[in-house]
Design a protein around this motif. Structure first.
Motif, mmCIF file in Angstrom:
data_model
loop_
_atom_site.group_PDB
_atom_site.id
_atom_site.type_symbol
_atom_site.label_atom_id
_atom_site.label_comp_id
_atom_site.label_asym_id
_atom_site.label_seq_id
_atom_site.Cartn_x
_atom_site.Cartn_y
_atom_site.Cartn_z
ATOM 1 N N ALA A 39 0.832 -1.209 0.000
ATOM 2 C CA ALA A 39 0.000 0.000 0.000
ATOM 3 C C ALA A 39 0.864 1.256 0.000
ATOM 4 C CB ALA A 39 -0.931 0.000 1.211
ATOM 5 N N GLN A 40 1.945 1.236 0.732
ATOM 6 C CA GLN A 40 2.839 2.401 0.758
ATOM 7 C C GLN A 40 3.500 2.621 -0.596
ATOM 8 O OE1 GLN A 40 5.189 1.399 4.190
ATOM 9 N NE2 GLN A 40 3.854 2.558 5.551
ATOM 10 N N ARG A 41 3.815 1.557 -1.304
ATOM 11 C CA ARG A 41 4.393 1.689 -2.648
ATOM 12 C C ARG A 41 3.413 2.343 -3.608
ATOM 13 N NH1 ARG A 41 7.167 -3.050 -5.371
ATOM 14 N NH2 ARG A 41 8.136 -1.344 -6.487
ATOM 15 N N HIS A 42 2.129 2.171 -3.370
ATOM 16 C CA HIS A 42 1.108 2.788 -4.207
ATOM 17 C C HIS A 42 0.844 4.236 -3.821
ATOM 18 C CE1 HIS A 42 -0.460 -0.394 -6.836
ATOM 19 N NE2 HIS A 42 -0.067 -1.217 -5.888
ATOM 20 N N ALA A 43 1.474 4.698 -2.755
ATOM 21 C CA ALA A 43 1.327 6.084 -2.284
ATOM 22 C C ALA A 43 -0.141 6.464 -2.113
ATOM 23 C CB ALA A 43 2.045 7.048 -3.228
ATOM 24 N N LEU A 44 -0.864 5.595 -1.438
ATOM 25 C CA LEU A 44 -2.285 5.842 -1.203
ATOM 26 C C LEU A 44 -2.469 6.876 -0.106
ATOM 27 C CD1 LEU A 44 -3.450 2.134 -1.334
ATOM 28 C CD2 LEU A 44 -3.715 3.861 -3.111
ATOM 29 N N PRO A 45 -3.501 7.709 -0.208
ATOM 30 C CA PRO A 45 -3.709 8.743 0.802
ATOM 31 C C PRO A 45 -4.055 8.187 2.180
ATOM 32 C CG PRO A 45 -5.505 8.757 -0.792
ATOM 33 C CD PRO A 45 -4.486 7.780 -1.279
ATOM 34 N N ASN A 46 -4.729 7.058 2.247
ATOM 35 C CA ASN A 46 -5.083 6.463 3.532
ATOM 36 C C ASN A 46 -4.703 4.982 3.513
ATOM 37 O OD1 ASN A 46 -6.240 5.488 5.879
ATOM 38 N ND2 ASN A 46 -7.951 6.917 5.755
ATOM 39 N N TRP A 75 -1.175 -14.955 -4.409
ATOM 40 C CA TRP A 75 -2.611 -14.700 -4.452
ATOM 41 C C TRP A 75 -2.971 -13.487 -3.601
ATOM 42 C CZ3 TRP A 75 -6.663 -14.694 -0.967
ATOM 43 C CH2 TRP A 75 -7.946 -14.697 -1.531
ATOM 44 N N VAL A 76 -2.427 -13.428 -2.394
ATOM 45 C CA VAL A 76 -2.695 -12.299 -1.493
ATOM 46 C C VAL A 76 -2.228 -10.996 -2.127
ATOM 47 C CG1 VAL A 76 -1.948 -11.230 0.683
ATOM 48 C CG2 VAL A 76 -2.752 -13.593 0.664
ATOM 49 N N LEU A 77 -1.018 -10.990 -2.677
ATOM 50 C CA LEU A 77 -0.490 -9.765 -3.293
ATOM 51 C C LEU A 77 -1.312 -9.356 -4.503
ATOM 52 C CD1 LEU A 77 3.346 -10.356 -2.993
ATOM 53 C CD2 LEU A 77 1.933 -8.750 -1.697
ATOM 54 N N GLY A 78 -1.767 -10.318 -5.298
ATOM 55 C CA GLY A 78 -2.591 -9.991 -6.457
ATOM 56 C C GLY A 78 -3.923 -9.372 -6.060
ATOM 57 N N LEU A 79 -4.547 -9.937 -5.046
ATOM 58 C CA LEU A 79 -5.820 -9.395 -4.573
ATOM 59 C C LEU A 79 -5.623 -7.991 -3.995
ATOM 60 C CD1 LEU A 79 -8.639 -10.743 -4.566
ATOM 61 C CD2 LEU A 79 -8.290 -11.172 -2.138
ATOM 62 N N ALA A 80 -4.571 -7.831 -3.215
ATOM 63 C CA ALA A 80 -4.289 -6.516 -2.624
ATOM 64 C C ALA A 80 -3.924 -5.505 -3.707
ATOM 65 C CB ALA A 80 -3.170 -6.628 -1.597
ATOM 66 N N GLN A 81 -3.142 -5.934 -4.673
ATOM 67 C CA GLN A 81 -2.743 -5.050 -5.771
ATOM 68 C C GLN A 81 -3.976 -4.504 -6.491
ATOM 69 O OE1 GLN A 81 0.395 -4.257 -6.659
ATOM 70 N NE2 GLN A 81 0.104 -3.368 -8.656
ATOM 71 N N ARG A 82 -4.933 -5.380 -6.747
ATOM 72 C CA ARG A 82 -6.169 -4.952 -7.411
ATOM 73 C C ARG A 82 -6.913 -3.926 -6.556
ATOM 74 N NH1 ARG A 82 -10.450 -9.432 -8.514
ATOM 75 N NH2 ARG A 82 -10.772 -9.097 -6.301
ATOM 76 N N ARG A 83 -7.032 -4.193 -5.278
ATOM 77 C CA ARG A 83 -7.720 -3.270 -4.365
ATOM 78 C C ARG A 83 -7.003 -1.921 -4.327
ATOM 79 N NH1 ARG A 83 -12.292 -1.695 -2.075
ATOM 80 N NH2 ARG A 83 -12.840 -3.818 -1.586
ATOM 81 N N PHE A 84 -5.676 -1.932 -4.263
ATOM 82 C CA PHE A 84 -4.916 -0.685 -4.152
ATOM 83 C C PHE A 84 -4.962 0.119 -5.449
ATOM 84 C CE2 PHE A 84 -2.135 -2.964 -0.807
ATOM 85 C CZ PHE A 84 -3.136 -2.841 0.127
ATOM 86 N N GLN A 85 -4.984 -0.561 -6.578
ATOM 87 C CA GLN A 85 -5.135 0.147 -7.846
ATOM 88 C C GLN A 85 -6.504 0.821 -7.935
ATOM 89 O OE1 GLN A 85 -4.250 -2.960 -10.656
ATOM 90 N NE2 GLN A 85 -2.083 -2.394 -10.750
#
Length: 91
Positions: A39-46, A75-85
Motif C-alpha cells: 500500500a505504501q508503494r502505491h502512495a495511497l492517501p489512507n 494470491w494475497v499480493l494480487g488481490l491486494a494489488q487490485r484493491r490498491f489500484q
C-alpha cells in the motif's frame, strides 16, 4: 518447557481462514506487513483504510485461493494489488 510458536506463514493464514479455524490476529500478523508495504508503494492517501479493505477482500474470497493453484503470497499480493489500484483510481 514450552516451545515458541513459529510465525504463521501466508499459506497457513489462508488455510485457517478457509477452514474457519484460523486465529484472525495470527493471520493479520502474517499478512499485514506485506500489505502495508504494498500500500505504501502505491502512495495511497489512507494506507490504513486501503489495507483494511484488502484484508476484508482476502477474508471474503480466501475460499477461491486453492482453485487458482497460485502460491498463497502471490494470491494475497494480487488481490491486494487490485484493491490498491482501485483505491488509487478513486482518489
Amino acid at each position: 518447557m514450552s516451545s515458541p510458536q513459529s510465525p504463521l506463514t501466508c499459506e497457513d493464514a489462508l488455510r485457517g481462514l478457509i477452514g474457519g479455524q484460523g486465529d484472525l490476529r495470527a493471520c493479520l500478523s502474517a499478512l499485514l506487513p506485506t500489505l502495508y508495504a504494498l500500500a505504501q508503494r502505491h502512495a495511497l492517501p489512507n494506507v490504513e483504510d486501503a489495507v483494511g479493505y484488502a484484508m476484508q477482500d482476502i477474508r471474503d474470497h480466501c475460499h477461491c485461493w486453492p482453485r487458482t493453484g497460485l502460491p498463497a503470497r502471490t494470491w494475497v499480493l494480487g488481490l491486494a494489488q487490485r484493491r490498491f489500484q482501485q483505491a488509487r483510481l478513486a482518489a
